[in-house]
Design an enzyme around this catalytic site. Structure first.
Site, mmCIF file in Angstrom:
data_model
loop_
_atom_site.group_PDB
_atom_site.id
_atom_site.type_symbol
_atom_site.label_atom_id
_atom_site.label_comp_id
_atom_site.label_asym_id
_atom_site.label_seq_id
_atom_site.Cartn_x
_atom_site.Cartn_y
_atom_site.Cartn_z
ATOM 1 N N ARG A 1 71.323 28.689 23.699
ATOM 2 C CA ARG A 1 71.167 30.050 23.422
ATOM 3 C C ARG A 1 72.239 30.400 24.718
ATOM 4 O O ARG A 1 71.802 30.059 25.814
ATOM 5 C CB ARG A 1 69.991 30.591 23.579
ATOM 6 C CG ARG A 1 69.879 32.208 23.920
ATOM 7 C CD ARG A 1 68.564 32.692 23.860
ATOM 8 N NE ARG A 1 68.310 34.123 24.178
ATOM 9 C CZ ARG A 1 67.965 34.569 25.307
ATOM 10 N NH1 ARG A 1 67.515 33.921 26.257
ATOM 11 N NH2 ARG A 1 67.831 35.929 25.543
ATOM 12 N N ARG B 1 68.820 48.758 31.666
ATOM 13 C CA ARG B 1 68.610 47.887 32.655
ATOM 14 C C ARG B 1 69.077 48.699 33.769
ATOM 15 O O ARG B 1 69.767 49.581 33.924
ATOM 16 C CB ARG B 1 69.499 46.713 32.685
ATOM 17 C CG ARG B 1 69.159 45.650 31.560
ATOM 18 C CD ARG B 1 69.953 44.539 31.696
ATOM 19 N NE ARG B 1 69.530 43.551 30.451
ATOM 20 C CZ ARG B 1 68.711 42.746 30.726
ATOM 21 N NH1 ARG B 1 67.896 42.478 31.550
ATOM 22 N NH2 ARG B 1 68.189 41.798 29.348
ATOM 23 N N LYS C 1 66.387 40.159 16.145
ATOM 24 C CA LYS C 1 65.376 40.077 17.297
ATOM 25 C C LYS C 1 64.344 41.328 17.047
ATOM 26 O O LYS C 1 64.819 42.528 17.023
ATOM 27 C CB LYS C 1 65.918 40.233 18.521
ATOM 28 C CG LYS C 1 66.828 38.785 18.935
ATOM 29 C CD LYS C 1 67.542 39.176 20.275
ATOM 30 C CE LYS C 1 66.717 39.206 21.397
ATOM 31 N NZ LYS C 1 67.094 39.010 22.588
ATOM 32 N N THR D 1 60.045 33.965 24.402
ATOM 33 C CA THR D 1 59.596 34.473 25.745
ATOM 34 C C THR D 1 58.287 34.031 26.334
ATOM 35 O O THR D 1 57.284 34.002 25.585
ATOM 36 C CB THR D 1 59.385 36.123 25.331
ATOM 37 O OG1 THR D 1 60.447 36.440 24.671
ATOM 38 C CG2 THR D 1 59.347 36.849 26.742
#
Length: 472
Positions: A35, A76, A218, A276
């Site tokens: 990834r 972010r 996702k 995760t």
């Protein structure tokens, strides 16, 4: 190189896994797909890692999948002047739009004007996957003043979540479009679309990439769970991104949602990745906790196609050990008789079409005759996907003349992909299939193989043929 397990491992590359020696080490330890996380790193960083992967592929003779993970409309914060800061409960903290000004213990940039428009006094702000919590005291168009409720260490570029607030952001940002164009130029095999909320998000990306690149949806937002069935059918694969999902929704709901997503993906024959914090403690420790080993094992018991390492392999101290541990947990779990019982019990009826009929027959024949391999001839990958959906007891040898298809199949449960030449007849197909079974280390002379294909040959989506043969 043949894996001795069915479930696959996705390893994220980063600062701890940038050089050729480490990437090769991760591959040899068990990584099937790499990834490239475009939330971090430059295009030059990712190009260098991609080139190393393709060199390893040529040297090993094994197809290796590359997954480009788009950042998406992830909120972010900016960067701090002197590295991570320590925030304490009760302290005031300010967010603003000054992206060119480094942060400190009292403020940080939050370069998303959309979020300031959506905030109200009393709103909670969660940072770093919910580890830090703040409450908004005052908010205007270009800044917000908050109070730290739950403190801790905060470092550069950590994510921000606003539970219960709808922030009007497109599924793909301008950065995502630039990253996507770059990735397509490289030749990546999978594109992961972050923060999918509706099926239209997948349709939009499909219009940009076509059918030659697989799309991974996702699932990180409550809206995606509400539209789960439609999203799964529209995507080529699904990732259960538990970090943001566990922040946006109560964490106690995540295990049940994870199982629901896996069941839906298995029903529709879509590969599903569990991601995760799977071995989170191995970012700093050479061994996992027992709870983490159980987490990986439970995903395998449920029938997940792949499990993923994030910081463990990208920025942790023990990237190779993390892959090795994950490989061992998968192997041990799949050897447990309970694993096969759970796979069989969770199988749903195949779709009522030619491919579904062939897949059902294949599964029964494999259980009866115990072939050394199920050879799936496939151009687009369709045939191998449909065989994998049935979770047969025999390994699936996915033979394809298409490099891209072979690489995408490296993500699919039970499929060992290999390149073959285009076949002109059923007899030639049988001969090549038997020889490939020997060459790839699955069988020897006298063994039984089951061959699955579609007629006309090389036409996608026509799985309608099953043949049983002995290797001669």
């Amino acid at each position: 190189m043949r894996r001795t397990r069915n479930a696959k491992i996705v390893a994220t590359l980063g600062p701890s896994s940038s050089d050729r020696a480490m990437i090769q080490s991760l591959f040899e330890a068990g990584a099937d797909v790499f990834r490239l996380n475009f939330s971090h790193g430059t295009h030059e960083d990712h190009r260098a890692r991609f080139d190393i992967i393709r060199d390893l592929e040529r040297e090993s003779g094994r197809p290796i999948g590359v997954l480009l993970d788009l950042q998406g409309p992830k909120l972010r914060i900016g960067s701090f002047a002197g590295g991570p800061v320590q925030l304490r409960a009760g302290d005031p903290f300010r967010f603003d739009l000054q992206a060119d000004v480094p942060g400190d213990t009292s403020r940080i940039a939050l370069p998303h004007p959309e979020i300031f428009a959506a905030l109200e006094p009393g709103t909670d702000l969660l940072l770093d996957d919910g580890r830090i919590r703040m409450k908004v005291d005052r908010c205007v168009a270009d800044f917000a003043e908050t109070t730290v409720v739950v403190g801790g260490a905060l470092s550069d570029r950590k994510g921000v979540n606003v539970p219960g607030v709808v922030v009007p952001l497109s599924a793909m940002t301008p950065k995502d479009r630039r990253d996507l164009a770059f990735g397509l130029t490289l030749g990546v095999d999978w594109i992961a679309l972050s923060f999918v909320q509706r099926v239209e998000d997948i349709v939009e990306l499909r219009g940009l990439v076509g059918d030659n690149v697989g799309i991974v949806a996702k699932l990180e937002k409550p809206a995606a769970i509400q539209a789960l069935d439609a999203i799964v059918q529209a995507a080529d694969a699904v990732m259960v991104a538990r970090g943001d999902l566990g922040v946006e929704m109560p964490p106690e709901q995540v295990p049940g949602i994870q199982k629901r997503i896996i069941r839906c993906c298995r029903q529709h024959g879509r590969p599903v990745i569990i991601a995760t914090q799977m071995l989170e403690s191995m970012v700093a420790a050479p061994v996992p906790t027992r709870a983490e080993a159980s987490d990986v094992a439970n995903a395998i018991y449920d029938g997940a196609d792949a499990v993923m390492l994030s910081a463990e392999s990208a920025s942790g101290k023990y990237p190779r050990q993390a892959v090795s541990v994950m490989n061992s947990v998968i192997e041990q779990t799949e050897e447990d008789p309970t694993h096969r019982q759970m796979l069989d019990a969770s199988l749903t009826p195949a779709p009522a079409d030619f491919a579904g009929g062939i897949a059902t027959a294949m599964r029964q024949v494999a259980a009866l005759l115990e072939p050394v391999a199920i050879v799936a001839y496939t151009n687009s990958g369709f045939t191998a996907y449909r065989m994998s959906r049935e979770r047969p007891t025999a390994p699936i040898l996915g033979l394809t003349p298409n490099h891209g298809t072979a690489r995408r199949l490296s993500l699919v449960w039970g499929v060992h992909s290999a390149l073959t030449q285009v076949v002109a007849s059923v007899g030639e197909m049988t001969s090549f299939g038997c020889q490939a079974t020997v060459d790839e280390g699955f069988g020897v002379r006298g063994d039984t193989v089951v061959i699955i294909a579609g007629l006309p040959l090389a036409q996608s989506g026509t799985t309608n043929l099953m043949r049983i043969a002995h290797i001669v």
